[in-house]
Design a protein around this motif. Structure first.
Motif, PDB file in Angstrom:
ATOM      1  N   GLN A   1      15.971   2.042   1.944  1.00 19.07           N
ATOM      2  CA  GLN A   1      17.113   2.237   1.042  1.00 19.07           C
ATOM      3  C   GLN A   1      17.327   1.009   0.164  1.00 19.07           C
ATOM      4  O   GLN A   1      17.601   1.133  -1.037  1.00 19.07           O
ATOM      5  CB  GLN A   1      18.373   2.507   1.870  1.00 19.07           C
ATOM      6  N   VAL A   2      17.207  -0.164   0.765  1.00 19.31           N
ATOM      7  CA  VAL A   2      17.378  -1.402   0.000  1.00 19.31           C
ATOM      8  C   VAL A   2      16.303  -1.512  -1.082  1.00 19.31           C
ATOM      9  O   VAL A   2      16.572  -1.925  -2.211  1.00 19.31           O
ATOM     10  CB  VAL A   2      17.336  -2.635   0.923  1.00 19.31           C
ATOM     11  N   PHE A   3      15.082  -1.112  -0.735  1.00 11.32           N
ATOM     12  CA  PHE A   3      13.986  -1.145  -1.704  1.00 11.32           C
ATOM     13  C   PHE A   3      14.327  -0.277  -2.915  1.00 11.32           C
ATOM     14  O   PHE A   3      14.116  -0.682  -4.060  1.00 11.32           O
ATOM     15  CB  PHE A   3      12.703  -0.664  -1.038  1.00 11.32           C
TER      16      PHE A   3
ATOM     17  N   MET B   1       0.823  -1.215   0.000  1.00 11.40           N
ATOM     18  CA  MET B   1       0.000   0.000   0.000  1.00 11.40           C
ATOM     19  C   MET B   1       0.854   1.260   0.000  1.00 11.40           C
ATOM     20  O   MET B   1       0.404   2.313  -0.447  1.00 11.40           O
ATOM     21  CB  MET B   1      -0.915   0.016   1.226  1.00 11.40           C
ATOM     22  N   GLY B   2       2.098   1.157   0.505  1.00 11.14           N
ATOM     23  CA  GLY B   2       2.971   2.315   0.599  1.00 11.14           C
ATOM     24  C   GLY B   2       3.970   2.410  -0.524  1.00 11.14           C
ATOM     25  O   GLY B   2       3.648   2.886  -1.621  1.00 11.14           O
ATOM     26  N   PRO B   3       5.212   1.930  -0.301  1.00 12.46           N
ATOM     27  CA  PRO B   3       6.272   2.089  -1.312  1.00 12.46           C
ATOM     28  C   PRO B   3       5.951   1.477  -2.670  1.00 12.46           C
ATOM     29  O   PRO B   3       6.218   2.087  -3.699  1.00 12.46           O
ATOM     30  CB  PRO B   3       7.474   1.389  -0.654  1.00 12.46           C
TER      31      PRO B   3
ATOM     32  N   LEU C   1       4.212   2.587  -8.405  1.00 14.20           N
ATOM     33  CA  LEU C   1       3.304   2.352  -9.531  1.00 14.20           C
ATOM     34  C   LEU C   1       2.627   3.641  -9.961  1.00 14.20           C
ATOM     35  O   LEU C   1       2.395   3.877 -11.135  1.00 14.20           O
ATOM     36  CB  LEU C   1       2.249   1.317  -9.137  1.00 14.20           C
ATOM     37  N   THR C   2       2.334   4.500  -8.998  1.00 15.42           N
ATOM     38  CA  THR C   2       1.693   5.779  -9.314  1.00 15.42           C
ATOM     39  C   THR C   2       2.695   6.753  -9.917  1.00 15.42           C
ATOM     40  O   THR C   2       2.456   7.347 -10.957  1.00 15.42           O
ATOM     41  CB  THR C   2       1.066   6.384  -8.046  1.00 15.42           C
ATOM     42  N   ASP C   3       3.839   6.882  -9.252  1.00 12.55           N
ATOM     43  CA  ASP C   3       4.808   7.892  -9.671  1.00 12.55           C
ATOM     44  C   ASP C   3       5.403   7.585 -11.039  1.00 12.55           C
ATOM     45  O   ASP C   3       5.661   8.476 -11.838  1.00 12.55           O
ATOM     46  CB  ASP C   3       5.940   7.993  -8.643  1.00 12.55           C
ATOM     47  N   LYS C   4       5.649   6.323 -11.313  1.00 13.91           N
ATOM     48  CA  LYS C   4       6.303   5.953 -12.565  1.00 13.91           C
ATOM     49  C   LYS C   4       5.334   5.331 -13.567  1.00 13.91           C
ATOM     50  O   LYS C   4       5.740   4.823 -14.602  1.00 13.91           O
ATOM     51  CB  LYS C   4       7.457   4.992 -12.278  1.00 13.91           C
ATOM     52  N   THR C   5       4.053   5.380 -13.220  1.00 11.60           N
ATOM     53  CA  THR C   5       2.999   4.829 -14.082  1.00 11.60           C
ATOM     54  C   THR C   5       3.345   3.434 -14.592  1.00 11.60           C
ATOM     55  O   THR C   5       3.145   3.103 -15.755  1.00 11.60           O
ATOM     56  CB  THR C   5       2.688   5.767 -15.274  1.00 11.60           C
TER      57      THR C   5
END
Length: 496
Positions: free
Chosen positions: A408-410, A365-367, A372-376
């Motif tokens: 950071q790892v993500f 739900m977060g990262p 998915l939203t930011d980079k479409t």
């Protein structure tokens, strides 16, 4: 036109909107409904065509079996009755983008009859939430027309027949919708449902899901239907809602000023939010329907229907129950995850590798959703695999890395999707230091450097613990386990 102020809430409250929607969904078959031409979006104009699409003399259509199955899927999902013997009729009208001069559609016997879709909406006056079922009149199969292109030249129209023959289902509701919110929520549920069933991508911007709105008004308390007006050219859920509200107000204003509502088709201008008359609405007789002589009836047998039912995916409501019951997620989490089938599938895939279900939900739900939203990105193209995200969650759960380090790892995983989370954590010095002796030394150094703060702490300023923890974390360059640091500080301060 009457001034806007004339349409007071008191005047508007005398009338009721009566709305029905016609939702067209392009089906995700590989080929067209009556020809073997490719069914794909974005190809060069007039490349996905054949003599059948262009209606050359002597050519014969052949029905796409997959289109029938997709229509049955949505019918089952909506609780519709499935018509076993299906025939197609010729709907006659003459537009340049219709090569045959008629459209093959279902007239008297639609493939799905009845059914409905449950929606959750808010009362426009009180704001209180309520549920209502939008009843379906029917769902029928038909073929799409081509596309007329007007590139600023008022004297010439270009025609692209790639879309001609694309399989469509048209979902026609009863005139049971009363508010713009009900219309918007219904369309939202339809889009979610066709995506869950994997029969349509639901992309309104590309035209694979389109909606026409039929609006009439009547005095509150009346059961008689008024003259309906159809509004076309609606390419978003927001515009459908704007069109419902706008047409309701236009018709009320017309009646209040002594005008007469004409049964017509109107086009919607998204820039202004206004609709404009296109033409008087055709009647069924204008289309001169008759059964197509080139297509034999298609019979859906018991065995075929049972096979389609057996391959039905889990639908949003059932999946919501599974997420709350099996995985113990809060209803809020389950609602977010079931909003898109790909998110729910990704969550369940992550849970195949970890039992940290709530943590998995939080990450998705977060990262994950943020990326998915930011980079479409489409969910199915997400670079971090379910097993990688699960491994990252486990590193936090067993205190190998901190939650901050996990972020950071993500970020590193997004750029290096083939790496393992633990390898990236070690390579970047993000593994938590749980060496008690080493951390105790850092604790002693910090407390020795802040004797006045230690004295204030003992006098009651307990919030200074955050300062001490922060200083130890700095000395460890962020590698210390914060939980262990807190424990060591608490014990050491008790002795001082």
């Amino acid at each position: 036109m009457v001034a806007e102020a004339a349409l007071s809430p008191e005047i508007l409250s005398r009338y009721e909107a009566v709305v029905g929607l016609e939702v067209h969904c392009q089906l995700l078959t590989e080929s067209k409904i009556f020809a073997a031409d490719a069914n794909s979006f974005g190809a060069e104009p007039n490349t996905n065509i054949s003599v059948i699409t262009l209606a050359h003399p002597g050519t014969l259509p052949k029905l796409n079996r997959k289109a029938i199955e997709y229509a049955v899927r949505i019918g089952i999902a909506c609780g519709s009755d499935i018509t076993r013997r299906n025939i197609f009729a010729r709907k006659n009208y003459f537009y340049p983008d219709l090569p045959k001069g008629y459209q093959l559609s279902q007239d008297k016997g639609p493939i799905c009859v009845g059914g409905g879709i449950l929606v959750k909406v808010k009362d426009p006056v009180t704001g209180e939430p309520y549920q209502t079922t939008i009843q379906l009149h029917h769902i029928h199969l038909e073929e799409d027309a081509g596309k007329s292109i007007h590139d600023g030249d008022e004297w010439a129209t270009q025609l692209d027949y790639n879309r001609a023959g694309t399989p469509l289902i048209e979902m026609v509701t009863e005139p049971c919708i009363r508010t713009a919110d009900e219309a918007g929520q219904y369309l939202t549920e339809v889009r979610r449902l066709v995506r869950y069933l994997d029969i349509c991508d639901g992309n309104m911007e590309e035209g694979s899901l389109r909606c026409d709105v039929n609006v009439s008004i009547r005095p509150k308390g009346s059961t008689k239907l008024g003259t309906k007006v159809e509004v076309k050219n609606l390419n978003s859920i927001r515009n459908v809602m704007r069109a419902v509200d706008g047409e309701f107000r236009r018709q009320v204003e017309l009646v209040e000023t002594g005008g007469k509502i004409t049964q017509e088709t109107r086009t919607f201008d998204a820039a202004t939010g206004l609709s404009y008359a296109m033409r008087e609405k055709e009647t069924m007789n204008d289309y001169r329907y008759f059964p197509d002589p080139d297509l034999t009836p298609v019979v859906i047998s018991d065995e075929w229907l049972a096979d389609i039912q057996a391959r039905m995916p889990m639908l949003p409501a059932a999946l919501f129950q599974k997420l709350t019951a099996t995985y113990g997620l809060p209803e809020y989490d389950a609602a977010i995850l079931t909003d898109a089938k790909e998110l729910a599938d990704y969550f369940e895939a992550v849970c195949q590798h970890t039992t940290q279900y709530k943590a998995a939900s939080n990450w998705i739900m977060g990262p994950v959703k943020g990326q998915l939203t930011d980079k479409t990105l489409r969910e199915r193209q997400f670079p971090v695999s379910a097993s990688q995200l699960a491994a990252l969650i486990e590193l936090v759960a067993n205190a190998t890395i901190s939650q901050t380090a996990a972020q950071q790892v993500f970020g590193l995983l997004l750029a290096q999707p083939d790496a393992s989370p633990e390898e990236l954590a070690r390579a970047n010095g993000l593994i938590q230091n749980r060496n008690t002796d080493a951390l105790q030394t850092l604790v002693e150094e910090v407390l020795a450097a802040w004797p006045d703060k230690v004295e204030q702490f003992h006098k009651g300023k307990k919030n200074l613990m955050g300062l001490f923890v922060g200083e130890v974390m700095k000395k460890s360059k962020g590698s210390a386990d914060p939980k262990l640091v807190n424990e060591l500080l608490a014990k050491t301060l008790q002795k001082k």
